[in-house]
Design a protein around this motif. Structure first.
Motif, PDB file in Angstrom:
ATOM      1  N   TYR A  74       0.837  -1.206   0.000  1.00  0.00           N
ATOM      2  CA  TYR A  74       0.000   0.000   0.000  1.00  0.00           C
ATOM      3  C   TYR A  74       0.870   1.255   0.000  1.00  0.00           C
ATOM      4  O   TYR A  74       2.015   1.228   0.456  1.00  0.00           O
ATOM      5  CB  TYR A  74      -0.899   0.007   1.244  1.00  0.00           C
ATOM      6  CG  TYR A  74      -1.804  -1.198   1.298  1.00  0.00           C
ATOM      7  CD1 TYR A  74      -2.948  -1.252   0.521  1.00  0.00           C
ATOM      8  CD2 TYR A  74      -1.495  -2.291   2.116  1.00  0.00           C
ATOM      9  CE1 TYR A  74      -3.781  -2.356   0.551  1.00  0.00           C
ATOM     10  CE2 TYR A  74      -2.320  -3.397   2.160  1.00  0.00           C
ATOM     11  CZ  TYR A  74      -3.458  -3.428   1.377  1.00  0.00           C
ATOM     12  OH  TYR A  74      -4.268  -4.523   1.406  1.00  0.00           O
TER      13      TYR A  74
ATOM     14  N   ASP B 187      -9.463  -3.127   1.719  1.00  0.00           N
ATOM     15  CA  ASP B 187      -9.196  -4.236   0.809  1.00  0.00           C
ATOM     16  C   ASP B 187     -10.048  -5.460   1.158  1.00  0.00           C
ATOM     17  O   ASP B 187     -10.594  -6.139   0.284  1.00  0.00           O
ATOM     18  CB  ASP B 187      -7.721  -4.624   0.981  1.00  0.00           C
ATOM     19  CG  ASP B 187      -7.062  -4.852  -0.352  1.00  0.00           C
ATOM     20  OD1 ASP B 187      -7.662  -4.476  -1.361  1.00  0.00           O
ATOM     21  OD2 ASP B 187      -5.949  -5.411  -0.364  1.00  0.00           O
TER      22      ASP B 187
ATOM     23  N   GLY C 288      -5.827   3.088  -1.248  1.00  0.00           N
ATOM     24  CA  GLY C 288      -6.266   1.758  -0.823  1.00  0.00           C
ATOM     25  C   GLY C 288      -5.591   1.413   0.498  1.00  0.00           C
ATOM     26  O   GLY C 288      -4.537   1.963   0.818  1.00  0.00           O
TER      27      GLY C 288
END
Ligand SMILES: Cc1ncc(COP(=O)(O)O)c(C=O)c1O
Length: 398
Positions: A57, A68, A63
């Protein structure tokens, strides 16, 4: 350790286990990674991460691990390759549309849309040079007639809010494929359990996860699902740089929400079906629209594209606004609010709340009268809910 969803799992199993990402501590409940960003072991590692040469990441706006897990669980449920979690349902809708459109393009949308969705296509998009045509989406011929050489996107929700009209998703997708356009479906009212727009040929699915996915009135949230190619080509940069990302704390509440989604939706649908049948027999009620009833005007299409009724009912009180208000005020268990998909039963008067910004004419086109009432059935005991309606209706003369 990541738990890859098994393709043979049925939804109830996927929604408990799919996408779980365990840390070195082996925690049972998913961890909340409440962090804005991530660290790198070396300058070289940072460089490689930014070049996309390793999978870690970078920044929570792009994200993060808790998001996730939510996105992977949603993908497994929906049959999508990629998902992006957003801070609200409207962030999902606007991102899904705007990321793939530019000045000079044209959208065809069903006129029966949630008010804010309608504002995005009718008012916002034209400011950026994107044309929009609204159609009565129940008839495929209207979609076809509205096509222009610059049509790029078809946008619809089905069942619609609040009058539970059904749109033939496979039919709209066939038209879109003929001209290389894409279909975006707001699948909130159907829930991911009762309708699979991607299997029906749609290209992108959006949810207000505020509704059934959280389903407990805690979170404002959304999600966009599609294939890898569309996300990479259209959504990825838009999402990273305009910043609609969901908070990891919200993602965690949704992971917990997904675990119980099938149980909640089953009970809500059972309650909705029983209440719809009860209301249909009451002298104060002019009409009941419920996708699980045989008398729904589009029962054949429902049988073709949905695997369950709905957690929502639309009905019309004979005495117009006065009777609708009286009913709402007299209910004891059922709460007046404008959310839906919640564990609590919620009643709404669309003409004075969710759809108040439409003109009288636009409301009439959608079948919303002064007596129209929308009920989102909760998970309370069915008989208690029916008794609540019975005592409230007994205070209203026919
Ligand atoms: C069909 C539909 N789409 C989108 C939304 C917007 O979702 P949110 O309130 O999470 O932004 C709603 C909210 O009621 C809705 O009913």
């Amino acid at each position: 350790m990541s738990k890859t969803p098994n393709k043979n799992w049925r939804p109830a199993t996927t929604l408990v286990h799919g996408g779980t990402l365990r840390s070195q501590y082996g925690e049972m409940s998913e961890a909340i990674y409440l962090t804005q960003g991530f660290t790198y072991d070396s300058s070289e590692a940072a460089e490689a991460r930014f070049k996309g040469e390793n999978d870690g990441y970078i920044y929570a706006r792009y994200g993060s691990p808790t998001n996730d897990m939510f996105e992977k669980r949603m993908c497994a449920l929906e049959g999508a390759e990629e998902a992006r979690a957003t801070a609200s349902g409207m962030a999902a809708v606007s991102a899904a549309l705007l990321c793939q459109l530019k000045a000079g393009d044209h959208i065809v949308a069903a006129r029966a849309l949630f008010g804010s969705c309608r504002w995005v296509v009718e008012t916002l998009a034209p400011r950026y040079g994107i044309e929009c045509t609204l159609v009565d989406g129940r008839d495929l011929a209207n979609w076809e007639k509205a096509i222009k050489p610059n049509t790029k996107v078809f946008f619809l929700e089905s069942p619609t809010n609040p009058t539970l009209e059904i749109i033939d998703i496979a039919g709209v997708a066939r038209l879109a494929n003929q001209i290389g356009a894409r279909v975006v479906v707001d699948n909130v009212f159907a829930t991911p359990l009762f309708q699979k727009p991607l299997e029906l040929g749609a290209h992108v699915v959006v949810y207000s996860a505020t509704k059934h996915i959280d389903g407990q009135g805690r979170s404002l949230a959304g999600v966009i699902l599609s294939d890898k190619e569309w996300v990479t080509e259209h959504l990825q940069d838009y999402y990273r740089h305009t910043g609609p990302a969901m908070s990891p704390f919200t993602a965690w509440t949704l992971i917990k929400g997904l675990e119980t989604l099938p149980i909640r939706v089953k009970q809500q649908t059972e309650n909705a079906g029983r209440i719809a049948d009860f209301l249909a027999e009451q002298k104060q009620v002019a009409k009941v629209i419920y996708p699980g009833r045989k008398d729904h005007p589009q029962a054949d299409l429902i049988a073709k594209q949905m695997t369950g009724g709905s957690t929502l009912i639309c009905f019309e009180m004979k005495g117009g606004k006065e009777a609708a208000f009286k009913l709402q005020n007299a209910l004891d268990i059922v709460t007046i609010s404008n959310n839906l998909g919640d564990t609590r039963s919620i009643i709404t008067h669309p003409a004075t709340t969710t759809h108040k910004n439409l003109t009288d004419e636009a409301r009439a086109e959608l079948g919303i009268s002064a007596g129209t009432v929308r009920l989102s059935a909760g998970i309370e005991d069915t008989q208690d809910l029916i008794e609540d309606f019975a005592q409230a209706l007994s205070q209203i003369s026919a």
